[in-house]
Design a protein around this motif. Sequence first.
Motif, mmCIF file in Angstrom:
data_model
loop_
_atom_site.group_PDB
_atom_site.id
_atom_site.type_symbol
_atom_site.label_atom_id
_atom_site.label_comp_id
_atom_site.label_asym_id
_atom_site.label_seq_id
_atom_site.Cartn_x
_atom_site.Cartn_y
_atom_site.Cartn_z
ATOM 1 N N GLN A 20 0.836 -1.199 0.000
ATOM 2 C CA GLN A 20 0.000 0.000 0.000
ATOM 3 C C GLN A 20 0.874 1.254 0.000
ATOM 4 O O GLN A 20 0.594 2.209 -0.718
ATOM 5 N N GLN A 21 1.948 1.254 0.803
ATOM 6 C CA GLN A 21 2.840 2.416 0.843
ATOM 7 C C GLN A 21 3.529 2.613 -0.499
ATOM 8 O O GLN A 21 3.655 3.734 -0.967
ATOM 9 N N THR A 24 1.024 4.142 -2.815
ATOM 10 C CA THR A 24 0.815 5.549 -2.427
ATOM 11 C C THR A 24 1.963 6.410 -2.935
ATOM 12 O O THR A 24 1.741 7.486 -3.491
ATOM 13 N N LYS A 28 1.665 9.485 -5.661
ATOM 14 C CA LYS A 28 2.195 10.823 -5.357
ATOM 15 C C LYS A 28 3.239 11.243 -6.391
ATOM 16 O O LYS A 28 3.280 12.406 -6.800
ATOM 17 N N VAL A 98 -4.483 10.424 0.264
ATOM 18 C CA VAL A 98 -4.422 9.501 -0.867
ATOM 19 C C VAL A 98 -5.240 8.277 -0.488
ATOM 20 O O VAL A 98 -5.019 7.684 0.573
ATOM 21 N N LYS A 99 -6.180 7.944 -1.330
ATOM 22 C CA LYS A 99 -6.995 6.739 -1.136
ATOM 23 C C LYS A 99 -6.790 5.839 -2.343
ATOM 24 O O LYS A 99 -6.806 6.317 -3.481
ATOM 25 N N ALA A 105 -7.133 5.395 -7.715
ATOM 26 C CA ALA A 105 -6.612 6.212 -6.620
ATOM 27 C C ALA A 105 -7.229 7.594 -6.679
ATOM 28 O O ALA A 105 -7.582 8.099 -7.749
ATOM 29 N N VAL A 107 -6.595 11.598 -4.961
ATOM 30 C CA VAL A 107 -5.644 12.456 -4.255
ATOM 31 C C VAL A 107 -6.300 13.807 -4.002
ATOM 32 O O VAL A 107 -6.887 14.406 -4.910
#
Length: 152
Positions: A20-21, A24, A28, A98-99, A105, A107
């Motif tokens: 997940q990180q 993310t 980004k 952020v989902k 996704a 943002v």
Amino acid sequence: MKKLILALFLLMLGKLTLAQQTATDAVKQTVNNMFKAMRTGDSTLLRSTFAKGVVFHSVENRRDGSTALIAEDANEFIKAVGTPHKGIWDERIVITDVKIDGDLASVWAPYKFYLDDKFSHCGVDVFQLMKTAAGWKIIYIVDTRRKDNCVE
């Protein structure tokens, strides 16, 4: 046996958190690349952040108190970024949320826009991205714009 099950559960949880990180961070990076392209006038980098058919909208507050949804042409924006223009377009964002769900996704990013070092306006950018074979691509952008009440 309980310790083994707990250890396996914690290991799986750790892998999910890491995945997940990583997603993310990749989301980004795509958004940040868009703003890097704006600052540097790089239309090739800019285009690489967008999916084919990307849609742009702005929520506009009119002088009469009404609100309108304004469609903007993504190709015109890309062209404008890549065409020599006065000043550096510097949109300074702070990604606050952020989902991610699978290949989608979202943002949320408050921003302040500067032409060179001169403040122009602020608002919020909201991005929708999808994961493709080539990575995360922006499919939709909607923003607000105002000159006051800017987030510090």
